[in-house]
Design a protein around this motif. Structure first.
Motif, PDB file in Angstrom:
ATOM      1  N   MET A  68       0.844  -1.168   0.000  1.00 39.71           N
ATOM      2  CA  MET A  68       0.000   0.000   0.000  1.00 39.71           C
ATOM      3  C   MET A  68       0.896   1.240   0.000  1.00 39.71           C
ATOM      4  O   MET A  68       1.837   1.340   0.774  1.00 39.71           O
ATOM      5  N   SER A  69       0.570   2.189  -0.853  1.00 40.72           N
ATOM      6  CA  SER A  69       1.388   3.394  -0.954  1.00 40.72           C
ATOM      7  C   SER A  69       1.025   4.388   0.150  1.00 40.72           C
ATOM      8  O   SER A  69      -0.021   4.293   0.792  1.00 40.72           O
ATOM      9  N   ILE A  70       1.908   5.343   0.331  1.00 42.24           N
ATOM     10  CA  ILE A  70       1.686   6.379   1.335  1.00 42.24           C
ATOM     11  C   ILE A  70       0.455   7.213   0.985  1.00 42.24           C
ATOM     12  O   ILE A  70      -0.320   7.612   1.867  1.00 42.24           O
ATOM     13  N   SER A  71       0.246   7.467  -0.299  1.00 39.14           N
ATOM     14  CA  SER A  71      -0.909   8.267  -0.717  1.00 39.14           C
ATOM     15  C   SER A  71      -2.223   7.588  -0.354  1.00 39.14           C
ATOM     16  O   SER A  71      -3.163   8.248   0.120  1.00 39.14           O
ATOM     17  N   MET A  72      -2.300   6.290  -0.576  1.00 34.07           N
ATOM     18  CA  MET A  72      -3.523   5.556  -0.230  1.00 34.07           C
ATOM     19  C   MET A  72      -3.736   5.536   1.283  1.00 34.07           C
ATOM     20  O   MET A  72      -4.862   5.666   1.760  1.00 34.07           O
ATOM     21  N   LEU A  73      -2.657   5.384   2.026  1.00 34.01           N
ATOM     22  CA  LEU A  73      -2.753   5.386   3.475  1.00 34.01           C
ATOM     23  C   LEU A  73      -3.253   6.736   3.986  1.00 34.01           C
ATOM     24  O   LEU A  73      -4.118   6.797   4.870  1.00 34.01           O
ATOM     25  N   MET A  74      -2.756   7.827   3.419  1.00 33.78           N
ATOM     26  CA  MET A  74      -3.216   9.162   3.816  1.00 33.78           C
ATOM     27  C   MET A  74      -4.684   9.359   3.457  1.00 33.78           C
ATOM     28  O   MET A  74      -5.420  10.032   4.182  1.00 33.78           O
ATOM     29  N   MET A  75      -5.124   8.784   2.345  1.00 35.45           N
ATOM     30  CA  MET A  75      -6.520   8.889   1.959  1.00 35.45           C
ATOM     31  C   MET A  75      -7.406   8.181   2.988  1.00 35.45           C
ATOM     32  O   MET A  75      -8.424   8.730   3.416  1.00 35.45           O
ATOM     33  N   TYR A  76      -7.012   6.988   3.412  1.00 35.20           N
ATOM     34  CA  TYR A  76      -7.797   6.256   4.399  1.00 35.20           C
ATOM     35  C   TYR A  76      -7.798   6.969   5.749  1.00 35.20           C
ATOM     36  O   TYR A  76      -8.814   6.996   6.452  1.00 35.20           O
ATOM     37  N   ILE A  77      -6.673   7.561   6.114  1.00 31.84           N
ATOM     38  CA  ILE A  77      -6.610   8.321   7.363  1.00 31.84           C
ATOM     39  C   ILE A  77      -7.536   9.522   7.295  1.00 31.84           C
ATOM     40  O   ILE A  77      -8.234   9.842   8.265  1.00 31.84           O
ATOM     41  N   SER A  78      -7.584  10.192   6.141  1.00 32.50           N
ATOM     42  CA  SER A  78      -8.487  11.338   6.011  1.00 32.50           C
ATOM     43  C   SER A  78      -9.946  10.900   6.050  1.00 32.50           C
ATOM     44  O   SER A  78     -10.799  11.632   6.570  1.00 32.50           O
ATOM     45  N   PHE A  79     -10.257   9.716   5.533  1.00 30.78           N
ATOM     46  CA  PHE A  79     -11.624   9.199   5.631  1.00 30.78           C
ATOM     47  C   PHE A  79     -12.023   8.978   7.091  1.00 30.78           C
ATOM     48  O   PHE A  79     -13.155   9.252   7.483  1.00 30.78           O
ATOM     49  N   VAL A  80     -11.096   8.484   7.900  1.00 23.86           N
ATOM     50  CA  VAL A  80     -11.368   8.301   9.325  1.00 23.86           C
ATOM     51  C   VAL A  80     -11.642   9.650   9.981  1.00 23.86           C
ATOM     52  O   VAL A  80     -12.573   9.795  10.781  1.00 23.86           O
ATOM     53  N   GLY A  81     -10.848  10.660   9.627  1.00 23.61           N
ATOM     54  CA  GLY A  81     -11.070  11.996  10.168  1.00 23.61           C
ATOM     55  C   GLY A  81     -12.418  12.563   9.778  1.00 23.61           C
ATOM     56  O   GLY A  81     -13.133  13.136  10.609  1.00 23.61           O
ATOM     57  N   MET A  82     -12.805  12.390   8.523  1.00 25.93           N
ATOM     58  CA  MET A  82     -14.106  12.882   8.072  1.00 25.93           C
ATOM     59  C   MET A  82     -15.247  12.133   8.754  1.00 25.93           C
ATOM     60  O   MET A  82     -16.268  12.730   9.117  1.00 25.93           O
ATOM     61  N   PHE A  83     -15.084  10.828   8.949  1.00 27.16           N
ATOM     62  CA  PHE A  83     -16.099  10.045   9.644  1.00 27.16           C
ATOM     63  C   PHE A  83     -16.282  10.534  11.078  1.00 27.16           C
ATOM     64  O   PHE A  83     -17.404  10.652  11.571  1.00 27.16           O
ATOM     65  N   LEU A  84     -15.171  10.837  11.747  1.00 29.27           N
ATOM     66  CA  LEU A  84     -15.257  11.325  13.119  1.00 29.27           C
ATOM     67  C   LEU A  84     -15.958  12.687  13.177  1.00 29.27           C
ATOM     68  O   LEU A  84     -16.726  12.951  14.104  1.00 29.27           O
ATOM     69  N   LEU A  85     -15.716  13.544  12.193  1.00 25.65           N
ATOM     70  CA  LEU A  85     -16.378  14.845  12.167  1.00 25.65           C
ATOM     71  C   LEU A  85     -17.880  14.688  11.927  1.00 25.65           C
ATOM     72  O   LEU A  85     -18.698  15.368  12.575  1.00 25.65           O
ATOM     73  N   ILE A  86     -18.264  13.802  11.043  1.00 26.47           N
ATOM     74  CA  ILE A  86     -19.686  13.559  10.779  1.00 26.47           C
ATOM     75  C   ILE A  86     -20.350  12.927  12.006  1.00 26.47           C
ATOM     76  O   ILE A  86     -21.476  13.275  12.374  1.00 26.47           O
ATOM     77  N   LEU A  87     -19.652  12.005  12.654  1.00 29.49           N
ATOM     78  CA  LEU A  87     -20.165  11.395  13.875  1.00 29.49           C
ATOM     79  C   LEU A  87     -20.363  12.445  14.967  1.00 29.49           C
ATOM     80  O   LEU A  87     -21.355  12.414  15.701  1.00 29.49           O
ATOM     81  N   ALA A  88     -19.441  13.396  15.070  1.00 23.63           N
ATOM     82  CA  ALA A  88     -19.561  14.461  16.061  1.00 23.63           C
ATOM     83  C   ALA A  88     -20.799  15.310  15.806  1.00 23.63           C
ATOM     84  O   ALA A  88     -21.508  15.683  16.745  1.00 23.63           O
ATOM     85  N   ILE A  89     -21.080  15.614  14.543  1.00 21.21           N
ATOM     86  CA  ILE A  89     -22.280  16.381  14.208  1.00 21.21           C
ATOM     87  C   ILE A  89     -23.528  15.636  14.664  1.00 21.21           C
ATOM     88  O   ILE A  89     -24.418  16.203  15.302  1.00 21.21           O
ATOM     89  N   GLY A  90     -23.610  14.360  14.338  1.00 19.09           N
ATOM     90  CA  GLY A  90     -24.771  13.566  14.718  1.00 19.09           C
ATOM     91  C   GLY A  90     -24.939  13.457  16.225  1.00 19.09           C
ATOM     92  O   GLY A  90     -26.055  13.550  16.747  1.00 19.09           O
ATOM     93  N   LEU A  91     -23.847  13.286  16.948  1.00 15.79           N
ATOM     94  CA  LEU A  91     -23.931  13.155  18.399  1.00 15.79           C
ATOM     95  C   LEU A  91     -24.333  14.469  19.063  1.00 15.79           C
ATOM     96  O   LEU A  91     -25.080  14.467  20.050  1.00 15.79           O
ATOM     97  N   ILE A  92     -23.856  15.593  18.541  1.00 20.65           N
ATOM     98  CA  ILE A  92     -24.244  16.885  19.104  1.00 20.65           C
ATOM     99  C   ILE A  92     -25.733  17.136  18.894  1.00 20.65           C
ATOM    100  O   ILE A  92     -26.444  17.585  19.800  1.00 20.65           O
ATOM    101  N   VAL A  93     -26.219  16.844  17.692  1.00 15.36           N
ATOM    102  CA  VAL A  93     -27.654  17.017  17.423  1.00 15.36           C
ATOM    103  C   VAL A  93     -28.471  16.101  18.328  1.00 15.36           C
ATOM    104  O   VAL A  93     -29.485  16.521  18.893  1.00 15.36           O
TER     105      VAL A  93
END
Length: 65
Positions: free
Chosen positions: A1-26
């Motif tokens: 797995m390349s570094i670029s793909m790994l960074m993409m998956y890490i950013s997906f985790v970050g975006m998921f956490l931000l969306i989860l935070a929105i839902g939990l606050i609401v």
């Protein structure tokens, strides 16, 4: 797995956490009451801070080859 793909998956985790935070606050502000709302809100803010730090790391790490 390349570094670029790994960074993409890490950013997906970050975006998921931000969306989860929105839902939990609401959820905590509109549906829950008392100490349960406080616990869910605290969890939401932890997700928000963690997701924000992950996205900040991905953005500031720059382009990969």
């Amino acid at each position: 797995m390349s570094i670029s793909m790994l960074m993409m998956y890490i950013s997906f985790v970050g975006m998921f956490l931000l969306i989860l935070a929105i839902g939990l606050i609401v959820l905590s502000r509109h549906k829950l009451k008392g100490w349960l709302a406080g616990i869910v809100s605290l969890l939401a803010y932890i997700c928000l801070i963690t997701g924000g730090l992950i996205i900040l790391y991905v953005v500031l790490s720059g382009p990969t080859r």
